[in-house]
Design an enzyme around this catalytic site. Structure first.
Site, PDB file in Angstrom:
ATOM      1  N   LYS A 123      29.170  25.957   1.006  1.00  0.00           N
ATOM      2  CA  LYS A 123      29.510  24.919   0.022  1.00  0.00           C
ATOM      3  C   LYS A 123      29.665  23.546   0.685  1.00  0.00           C
ATOM      4  O   LYS A 123      29.125  22.550   0.213  1.00  0.00           O
ATOM      5  CB  LYS A 123      30.834  25.252  -0.707  1.00  0.00           C
ATOM      6  CG  LYS A 123      30.814  26.570  -1.456  1.00  0.00           C
ATOM      7  CD  LYS A 123      32.114  26.802  -2.224  1.00  0.00           C
ATOM      8  CE  LYS A 123      33.362  26.903  -1.371  1.00  0.00           C
ATOM      9  NZ  LYS A 123      33.468  28.117  -0.554  1.00  0.00           N
ATOM     10  N   ARG A 134      40.828  35.703   2.575  1.00  0.00           N
ATOM     11  CA  ARG A 134      40.205  34.629   1.777  1.00  0.00           C
ATOM     12  C   ARG A 134      39.116  35.191   0.871  1.00  0.00           C
ATOM     13  O   ARG A 134      38.939  34.775  -0.258  1.00  0.00           O
ATOM     14  CB  ARG A 134      39.668  33.539   2.720  1.00  0.00           C
ATOM     15  CG  ARG A 134      40.817  32.718   3.339  1.00  0.00           C
ATOM     16  CD  ARG A 134      40.407  32.003   4.611  1.00  0.00           C
ATOM     17  NE  ARG A 134      39.378  31.019   4.419  1.00  0.00           N
ATOM     18  CZ  ARG A 134      38.603  30.543   5.393  1.00  0.00           C
ATOM     19  NH1 ARG A 134      38.761  30.974   6.636  1.00  0.00           N
ATOM     20  NH2 ARG A 134      37.704  29.632   5.140  1.00  0.00           N
ATOM     21  N   ARG A 140      39.631  27.264  -8.137  1.00  0.00           N
ATOM     22  CA  ARG A 140      39.624  28.586  -7.512  1.00  0.00           C
ATOM     23  C   ARG A 140      40.370  29.620  -8.348  1.00  0.00           C
ATOM     24  O   ARG A 140      40.405  30.789  -7.959  1.00  0.00           O
ATOM     25  CB  ARG A 140      40.310  28.505  -6.149  1.00  0.00           C
ATOM     26  CG  ARG A 140      39.350  28.488  -4.952  1.00  0.00           C
ATOM     27  CD  ARG A 140      40.193  28.225  -3.744  1.00  0.00           C
ATOM     28  NE  ARG A 140      39.746  28.670  -2.481  1.00  0.00           N
ATOM     29  CZ  ARG A 140      39.172  27.884  -1.570  1.00  0.00           C
ATOM     30  NH1 ARG A 140      38.844  26.653  -1.870  1.00  0.00           N
ATOM     31  NH2 ARG A 140      38.919  28.341  -0.374  1.00  0.00           N
TER      32      ARG A 140
HETATM   33  P1  AMP Z   1      38.485  25.972   2.173  1.00  0.00           P
HETATM   34  O1  AMP Z   1      38.306  24.883   3.172  1.00  0.00           O
HETATM   35  O2  AMP Z   1      37.906  25.627   0.835  1.00  0.00           O
HETATM   36  O3  AMP Z   1      38.009  27.318   2.669  1.00  0.00           O
HETATM   37  O4  AMP Z   1      40.072  26.104   1.938  1.00  0.00           O
HETATM   38  C1  AMP Z   1      40.931  26.461   2.994  1.00  0.00           C
HETATM   39  C2  AMP Z   1      42.266  26.935   2.432  1.00  0.00           C
HETATM   40  O5  AMP Z   1      42.883  25.876   1.690  1.00  0.00           O
HETATM   41  C3  AMP Z   1      42.189  28.113   1.459  1.00  0.00           C
HETATM   42  O6  AMP Z   1      42.140  29.364   2.121  1.00  0.00           O
HETATM   43  C4  AMP Z   1      43.468  27.910   0.652  1.00  0.00           C
HETATM   44  O7  AMP Z   1      44.603  28.322   1.380  1.00  0.00           O
HETATM   45  C5  AMP Z   1      43.530  26.387   0.528  1.00  0.00           C
HETATM   46  N1  AMP Z   1      42.795  25.899  -0.662  1.00  0.00           N
HETATM   47  C6  AMP Z   1      41.694  25.087  -0.680  1.00  0.00           C
HETATM   48  N2  AMP Z   1      41.302  24.823  -1.927  1.00  0.00           N
HETATM   49  C7  AMP Z   1      42.174  25.478  -2.737  1.00  0.00           C
HETATM   50  C8  AMP Z   1      42.294  25.615  -4.142  1.00  0.00           C
HETATM   51  N3  AMP Z   1      41.424  25.033  -4.983  1.00  0.00           N
HETATM   52  N4  AMP Z   1      43.327  26.350  -4.614  1.00  0.00           N
HETATM   53  C9  AMP Z   1      44.209  26.945  -3.800  1.00  0.00           C
HETATM   54  N5  AMP Z   1      44.148  26.879  -2.462  1.00  0.00           N
HETATM   55  C10 AMP Z   1      43.145  26.164  -1.925  1.00  0.00           C
END
Ligand code: AMP
Length: 215
Positions: A13, A172, A88
């Site tokens: 993404k 995750r 999410r």
């Molecule tokens: P990402 O970089 O999108 O993989 O996000 C890393 C971490 O940030 C995730 O594993 C969650 O802990 C938190 N996170 C990011 N976006 C969200 C979201 N929309 N809702 C809840 N937690 C989020």
């Protein structure tokens, strides 16, 4: 144009969003990036989010929808937005509807990157970035041309995300399967969802996304 990129961690993404930013002048709103910046800055949001992120669990809906609302307010109305890693959960999807409507924006596309989860673990646990310019690399698939030196800026410092270890990645993935994938039917009912093979090459994925978005 406002679009959502959906897919499990490591589906590509962020990579595809960056490409849309450089090719189309859109703005990428990544809640993961914004939360990592908050953690680094030690802000109240960052202090609340850190332990949850390190465990691979989801930060509260109120926090992430709050930061998305603030980010949207900072943008001119005619700037196209790519939502990367948001929404999410079903609650976040409903919040996004309100945030967009309040700002006279509408959602144009939801693009799901379909991927094989086992391959993703290898993708994620091997990834690292240049600490200075953020260029992305991988232990197996994309090493710097000169070992230990960033191709883009020459820096010799690199970093890895603390949540890119196998155990956290599995959590995750489970969060994606349990809470995020179930929001797709909401958008399917509105005829907004397109699916792209996220295991294809970066160029092929990008071409497929461009075909969906049109010119
Ligand atoms: P990402 O970089 O999108 O993989 O996000 C890393 C971490 O940030 C995730 O594993 C969650 O802990 C938190 N996170 C990011 N976006 C969200 C979201 N929309 N809702 C809840 N937690 C989020």
């Amino acid at each position: 144009m406002n679009i959502i990129l959906l897919g499990p961690p490591g589906a590509g993404k962020g990579t595809q969003a960056s490409k849309l930013v450089s090719d189309r002048g859109m703005v990428q709103l990544s809640t993961g990036d914004m939360l990592r910046a908050a953690v680094k800055a030690g802000s109240p949001v960052g202090l609340k989010a850190k332990a949850v992120m390190d465990a691979g669990e989801l930060v509260s809906d109120d926090i992430v929808s709050g930061i998305i609302g603030e980010a949207l307010d900072a943008l001119p109305i005619d700037t196209g937005v790519i939502f990367d890693g948001y929404p999410r959960t079903e609650a976040q999807a409903l919040s996004l509807d309100g945030l967009l409507a309040d700002r006279h924006r509408k959602l144009d596309h939801v693009i799901e990157l379909e991927v094989d989860e086992d391959a993703l673990v290898e993708r994620i646990t091997g990834r690292f970035t240049c600490a200075k310019c953020g260029a992305g690399y991988h232990d197996t698939f994309l090493t710097p041309k000169v070992d230990g030196v960033c191709d883009s800026c020459g820096s010799t410092e690199f970093k890895r995300r603390p949540d890119d270890n196998e155990e956290t990645v599995r959590t995750r993935m489970a969060e994606y399967r349990g809470k995020t994938a179930p929001i797709l039917p909401i958008y399917e009912a509105r005829g907004l969802v397109s699916r792209v093979d996220g295991m294809a090459s970066m160029e092929a994925v990008s071409a497929a996304i461009n075909a969906i978005l049109g010119t």
